[in-house]
Design an enzyme around this catalytic site. Sequence first.
Site: not given
Ligand SMILES: NC(=O)C1=CN([C@@H]2O[C@H](COP(=O)(O)OP(=O)(O)OC[C@H]3O[C@@H](n4cnc5c(N)ncnc54)[C@H](O)[C@@H]3O)[C@@H](O)[C@H]2O)C=CC1
Ligand SMILES: CC(=O)C(=O)O
Length: 372
Positions: A93, A300-301, A219, A268-269, A117, A197, A15, A74, A95
């Site tokens: 971003y 960074n999926m 949850s 994981i981020d 973020e 959730d 990206r 990133k 993190h």
């Molecule tokens: N690995 C990657 O490439 C990427 C990672 N991400 C990450 O994915 C993660 C999720 O992001 P979003 O969905 O946008 O967040 P979001 O804020 O939209 O959703 C998070 C959800 O987690 C729930 N939650 C909170 N505590 C909880 C618990 N103890 N048990 C169950 N659910 C619980 C909340 O109620 C909410 O519905 C973030 O860490 C984000 O940075 C996002 C994009 C790319």
């Molecule tokens: C959210 C993030 O860190 C990514 O899209 O790589």
Amino acid sequence: MRIGIPKEIKNNENRVAMTPAGVMSLKNAGHEIVVEMGAGIGSGFQDEEYVEAGAELVQTASEAWSQEMVMKVKEPLKEEFNHFHEGLILFTYLHLAPEPELTEALINQKVVAIAYETVQAQNGTLPLLTPMSEVAGRMASQIGAQFLEKSKGGMGILLGGIPGVRRGKVTIIGGGVVGTNAAKIAMGLGADVTIIDLSPERLRELDDIFGSSINTIMSNPLNIARELRTTDLVIGAVLIPGAKAPKLVTEDMVKDMMDGSVIVDVAIDQGGIFETTDRITTHDNPTYEKHGVLHYAVANMPGAVPRTSTIGLTNVTVPYALQLANKGYKKACLDNEALLKGINTLEGFVTYKAVAEAHNLEYCDAHSLLDE
Ligand SMILES: NC(=O)C1=CN([C@@H]2O[C@H](COP(=O)(O)OP(=O)(O)OC[C@H]3O[C@@H](n4cnc5c(N)ncnc54)[C@H](O)[C@@H]3O)[C@@H](O)[C@H]2O)C=CC1
Ligand SMILES: CC(=O)C(=O)O
């Protein structure tokens, strides 16, 4: 304002922070955009397109980094820390909660670090995270389906099953943007989908959106442990904005999962929600096996689908970049509470509470620093 766009250097990060269309919007508002040569190639944007849009091309990362504001995708890697300088506005971003060294470098160099973020609208949504969460959520089910194939290390099941053979079970922990998008694709593949959730309101909304096509579950450790015993693919999608992800799935729960089942820890981020996702993997080497379960933990999926992701990201960042560049960061953040929440470090202080707590550092309120 002069704005630098360096080329991303993370493993398979294709990206770039700005499309040529984004450059044109900033240029038309009177700003100078300095793009490192080749920065857009991975996303299919040629250097000439940036020049046509009004950018100045530079040969080195140092030249792109030496501008008043730098926009990236990133979080900076160690090799990039030497580009930090006092007063630099870094919009990307970050993190920071699981990244002590980066946090320290930003504080030491007095960088104005604004994390995409943690920019948060009044209704609690995270407008600069949303499009990448949409991408990662959709990818999570696709990737999980792939790694369930025998040749990829999985147990060898087809998520959709066939007539006479049971469908695969997908459990998604966290029903926000990532979780909802993962559910859409998993349902499309024909899987049996459960979302867990913590928020009763969110579970209600999910029930309204998907009806009886999915199961929703509250949850708690008991429910998570019980669901995972019979799950083929589990997706980690929990977020507490800015904070280190809670370790909701213990090592014992993973030991109880079926051999050949798959974990995709999208969170994981922020450190990951599984005790066993204790390391970040890369697109080059995306999985490892622990207790018979395949773990995917790429931070960074969206970097794997850069064309879609770069356009999606620029769509949302440009309006905020325009505010920062037109007004200067101080006025822009004082005028817009959402941007103010994005500031993670300022004048040598951590200005985001959850980050300060994660590293046991002093917290300082960004508003009061800007008001001085
Ligand atoms: N690995 C990657 O490439 C990427 C990672 N991400 C990450 O994915 C993660 C999720 O992001 P979003 O969905 O946008 O967040 P979001 O804020 O939209 O959703 C998070 C959800 O987690 C729930 N939650 C909170 N505590 C909880 C618990 N103890 N048990 C169950 N659910 C619980 C909340 O109620 C909410 O519905 C973030 O860490 C984000 O940075 C996002 C994009 C790319
Ligand atoms: C959210 C993030 O860190 C990514 O899209 O790589």
